[in-house]
Design an enzyme around this catalytic site. Structure first.
Site, PDB file in Angstrom:
ATOM      1  CB  CYS A 193      57.332  44.818  -3.702  1.00 50.50           C
ATOM      2  SG  CYS A 193      56.249  45.766  -4.776  1.00 50.50           S
ATOM      3  CB  CYS A 196      59.166  46.222  -6.608  1.00 50.57           C
ATOM      4  SG  CYS A 196      58.384  47.215  -5.314  1.00 50.57           S
TER       5      CYS A 196
END
Length: 596
Positions: A193, A196
């Site tokens: 991600c 992230c």
């Protein structure tokens, strides 16, 4: 000459009286039950032993709010016979030079000295348990256990969270154990991600800033899919704050400053002791306030109620007032000297509280009772503000709140934002007075809290148009389009009962809200038919999947039974018919068809 002498004498008396009065006012502005030090006796007093000194100013709001806690600490310290620690105060409004010499940077500041030498400044939340734990570190070990403290008067030591200042990695083996140990701020992420990866260094910095204060943790949802599914994680990164069984998904800014601000507030003490005279000032400064009025003879009441305040995560704060004056108790319908009352204030309105919860139950009777459920529900129902701007940070906490609010919503621009906010605050106050403070509407769909909100049309114009049909249109406040949004079912109302477009007018909005409550207005859908059908099927599939995961043995049993039934039906359909011969003809009765 005599007149001049008399005048000088009179002036001297007046000035002396004024200075005396000022000194007395300053020195008595806060209740002082510990030794008060000045430049004349400071060094000689602290030259021997351990001294914990509060530096304060009577003009400081934080000092006034902290005064009851300091008094409790003094009383507690007196009960620790011969622990070797003395408490004292320095009034910095009177003794500014002394406070400067002691390197006092703000009020209240508490310094610890040993044999006349500075040791350290107390840092952290100024609540009684943390202060007690701090002093226990310096208590004389030879005499601190001479007096056994009754169990009812002891305070458990405050645990230290995140001592290393690093991010703790959680998985199935330690997740629940970590949550049971205290408050935890958890990041659920996936290695692939992009958002992230961007958040990762900020999350490390957050762990450093919350060292010894709060556990900062993370879960890799690629490696621990079942754990993330159990926690209902649907996107990455998802940030969740856990505390004592309470859970709150964080939807604020992802930079270090807003994350730290939230973490400090959420992990701090949910209650704060103040004096009765301070309550009106607190209400005037904060948009939503809870106050607990109780008798100091109700031992353990604050501790018994504190777990119910955990879901608030410090917003709003619960201010506790012991032994309030009878006038205050009567004003908010307290149940007498033996009872206690919770009061919710909104919109800086001290005269008309939004809700009052009164009880006579003692502390020991609350936990696990039906009243515990009622208290929890009351706190959740009154948590929302009356007016607010919906932003990326506040949207989820309002539109998807557990209390299922109806949100009176309009769009604003830089041209009319301030005017709309002022208009909404005016309408909101009228609505609360109309509903006796509750700000809720009751009807066929139950009791629903009402929130008045606005969104930035310049930023969210496409979303607001697709969801509610709101466009810029007129810039005049009275002509702005308004909708009543029931976001959790993706429905909204944009007309009055007459069919006219709903506008930013108190009469229009009030009639429409009551019509919604009575079921006299038909809602519109924010989704088309295909989208609604897809969402319906998806919800059913998710529900079925969840049922299978949570009830595997029951599901297997049902599948096995259905399999047996299907097998039996198919066998009966396709088994050999004895009345049919091998050549496809029907066999006659063996006995009846014989010629003999």
């Amino acid at each position: 000459m005599r007149l001049r002498e008399l005048s000088n004498v009179f002036s001297s008396v007046v000035i002396s009286s004024f200075l005396c009065f000022t000194f007395l006012a300053l020195s008595s502005a806060l209740p002082v039950h510990s030794t008060e030090l000045s430049p004349d006796n400071f060094k000689s007093t602290i030259a021997s032993g351990i001294w914990f000194i509060e530096h304060f100013s009577p003009y400081c709001g934080h000092c006034r709010a902290f005064a009851p806690t300091w008094e409790e600490l003094v009383k507690w310290n007196e009960e620790q016979t011969n622990n070797g620690i003395e408490l004292a105060q320095v009034n910095c409004a009177v003794n500014g030079d002394l406070c400067d010499a002691n390197n006092v940077k703000g009020y209240p500041q508490m310094n610890l000295y040993k044999d006349g030498e500075f040791v350290e400044t107390f840092k952290g939340a100024r609540d009684l348990p943390r202060l007690q734990e701090f002093l226990k570190k310096y208590a004389n070990p030879d005499v601190s256990e001479e007096k056994e403290i009754p169990l009812a008067m002891t305070t458990p030591p405050s645990p230290v969270y995140n001592p290393s200042g690093t991010v703790e990695v959680l998985d199935d083996s330690n997740f629940q154990k970590t949550l049971d140990e205290g408050p935890v701020f958890v990041k659920f992420f996936a290695p692939w991600c992009g958002h992230c990866k961007k958040l990762a260094p900020t999350w490390k910095n957050l762990a450093q800033s919350m060292q010894n204060k709060l556990t900062i943790a993370e879960v890799d949802c690629e490696a621990h899919k079942s754990l993330c599914k159990t926690q209902k994680i649907e996107g990455f990164p998802t940030l969740v704050f856990f505390n004592g069984g309470a859970r709150s998904e964080y939807n604020g800014g992802r930079k270090l400053e807003p994350l730290t601000k939230f973490a400090e507030k959420a992990s701090g003490a949910p209650t704060k002791a103040i004096q009765a005279s301070e309550l009106e000032l607190v209400v005037s400064e904060e948009s939503t306030v809870y106050a607990l009025l109780y008798s100091s003879s109700s031992y353990g009441l604050v501790n018994a109620l504190t777990p119910f305040f955990a879901p608030l995560f410090g917003a709003p704060m619960v201010y506790t007032i012991a032994d309030p004056p009878s006038s205050l108790s009567k004003q908010f319908s307290s149940t007498g000297a033996s009872g206690w009352v919770l009061v919710a204030f909104k919109d800086h309105d001290f005269q008309t509280p939004s809700a009052v919860y009164s009880s006579t139950s003692p502390a020991a009777a609350i936990s696990g009772s039906k009243e515990a459920e009622a208290i929890s529900q009351w706190i959740q129902d009154n948590k929302l503000p009356t007016t607010i701007e919906l932003t990326q940070d506040t949207f989820q906490s309002i539109m998807n709140a557990p209390s299922r609010p109806l949100v009176v919503l309009t769009g604003v621009t830089s041209y009319n934002k301030d005017k709309v906010q002022s208009k909404f605050e005016e309408i909101a106050k009228k609505w609360r007075r109309k509903t006796n403070g509750s700000g809720a509407v009751s009807g066929l769909k139950g009791t629903r809290p009402i929130v008045f909100a606005w969104m930035d049309l310049d930023r969210w114009k496409d979303w607001m148009k697709s969801m509610y049909g709101i466009t810029k249109g007129s810039q005049e406040v009275d002509d702005l389009a308004v909708v009543i949004a029931d976001h959790q079912v993706l429905q909204y109302y944009d007309t009055e009962v007459s069919g006219d477009r709903l506008k930013l007018s108190s009469d229009d909005i009030f009639y429409a809200l009551q019509a919604v409550g009575d079921g006299k207005l038909s809602p519109k859908n924010s989704e088309n038919f295909v989208e609604r059908m897809a969402r319906y099927l998806n919800e059913k599939l998710v529900s079925f999947e969840s049922y299978v995961v949570n009830n595997p043995f029951y599901t297997l049993s049902i599948v096995a039974i259905l399999g047996v039934l299907v097998f039996m039906v198919l066998r009966n359909l396709f088994k050999d018919d004895p009345s049919v011969d091998y050549y496809g003809g029907r066999m006659g009765n063996a006995k009846g068809d014989r010629l003999d």
